[in-house]
Write an enzyme that holds these catalytic residues in place. Sequence first.
Site, PDB file in Angstrom:
ATOM      1  N   THR A 122      97.904  -0.475  -1.329  1.00  0.00           N
ATOM      2  CA  THR A 122      96.526  -0.720  -1.739  1.00  0.00           C
ATOM      3  C   THR A 122      96.452  -0.989  -3.234  1.00  0.00           C
ATOM      4  O   THR A 122      97.251  -0.453  -4.010  1.00  0.00           O
ATOM      5  CB  THR A 122      95.632   0.487  -1.406  1.00  0.00           C
ATOM      6  OG1 THR A 122      94.356   0.330  -2.036  1.00  0.00           O
ATOM      7  CG2 THR A 122      96.246   1.795  -1.901  1.00  0.00           C
ATOM      8  N   TYR A 127      93.323   8.852  -2.718  1.00  0.00           N
ATOM      9  CA  TYR A 127      93.882   7.794  -1.867  1.00  0.00           C
ATOM     10  C   TYR A 127      94.953   7.017  -2.615  1.00  0.00           C
ATOM     11  O   TYR A 127      96.072   6.835  -2.128  1.00  0.00           O
ATOM     12  CB  TYR A 127      92.738   6.875  -1.436  1.00  0.00           C
ATOM     13  CG  TYR A 127      93.161   5.666  -0.632  1.00  0.00           C
ATOM     14  CD1 TYR A 127      93.912   5.799   0.532  1.00  0.00           C
ATOM     15  CD2 TYR A 127      92.766   4.395  -1.021  1.00  0.00           C
ATOM     16  CE1 TYR A 127      94.276   4.682   1.277  1.00  0.00           C
ATOM     17  CE2 TYR A 127      93.115   3.272  -0.287  1.00  0.00           C
ATOM     18  CZ  TYR A 127      93.876   3.421   0.855  1.00  0.00           C
ATOM     19  OH  TYR A 127      94.234   2.319   1.590  1.00  0.00           O
TER      20      TYR A 127
END
Length: 278
Positions: free
Chosen positions: A106, A129
Site C-alpha cells: 500500500t 495499517y
Amino acid sequence: MKVVVTGASGYIGRHVVDALIKMHHEVIAVDMINKGINTDATFLSLDIFSDDIYNKLGRPDACIHMAWKDGFNHASDAHMGMLSKHYAFIKNMIDGGVKYLSVMGTMHEIGYYEGCVDENTPTNPLSMYGIAKNALREASLLLADKSDTALMWLRAYYILGDDSNNNSIFSKITQMEHEGKASFPFVSGKNKYDFIHVDELAKQIATASTQSEITGIINCCSGKPVSLADKVNEFIEKNHYSIRPDYGKFPERPYDSPAIWGDNTKINLIMEKHNDTK
C-alpha cells in the site's frame, strides 16, 4: 499455472480472480466466505494461518496474498495484532517451495511524502495499517532473498470502480446520491493522488504475479497525479449524479500527502512484455 488467491472475496480479490481466469490459469480462491467469486475458480474456505499451509493449498505454482483484516480502518489494532500471522504464512509458503509469491502492499507504507514513489523511496508510515504493511514488506523481501521464490511486493494506490463493494469516497458518494442528499462535507480536494480502476489494477496484479523477470517492489498504478476534486467531479459527472461536494468541511489526515503518485516503469514493462493478457 495453479494460482492461489487469498482474500478472494475482497474488493480487489474478486477482480484478480476474474483476471487470472481470463488468462487461463487454474485459480484456487481462498477466503472465509464465498462472496461473488467467479464460479470457474475452485473455492476453499480454510485457515491460511495453519501449519503446512502450502500442502493444504495443493502446492500451487503461484500465490497472491491479499487477505488482510480491517484494510479500510487504518487505526485498527488488527494490523499489528495479526502481523506475525501474515509473516508465518509467507514463511510457510516460501519454505514449502512456492515459485511465485505476490503480497499486496500500500502507498500508506510511505507515510507523508510529496512526489513520485519508486522502489527506493524511503518509508515512514504514519498509520497502524501502513506500519504493519511496511514491516511485512521488509520481512518478506528478506525471506525471499534467501530462497528460490520470486517475490513481488505489489504496492497499490487509490482505487475506484465497482463502487458498491468498496469503502472509498466514491462508494460513499454513490450511497449519499441514492439517499437523495444534495451535498456532502468533504476535504479541500486539492491533494493529488494516483487513481486506477479496479479492473485495470486486477490485470496488473494478475500479470505481475505470474512472471518472474521483474520482482521486488512493483507499483501497481497509473503513474499520474490527479487532484481528488477533479476525480470526484469526474465521477459525479460520469454517473450523472446531482449531489455536489461541500469542500473544506473536513481537514486532510496528517498522513495525506499534498501530491503522491507511483512510478509505473516496472509495471509498464511487465504489461508490455505480457501484452496478450492486457
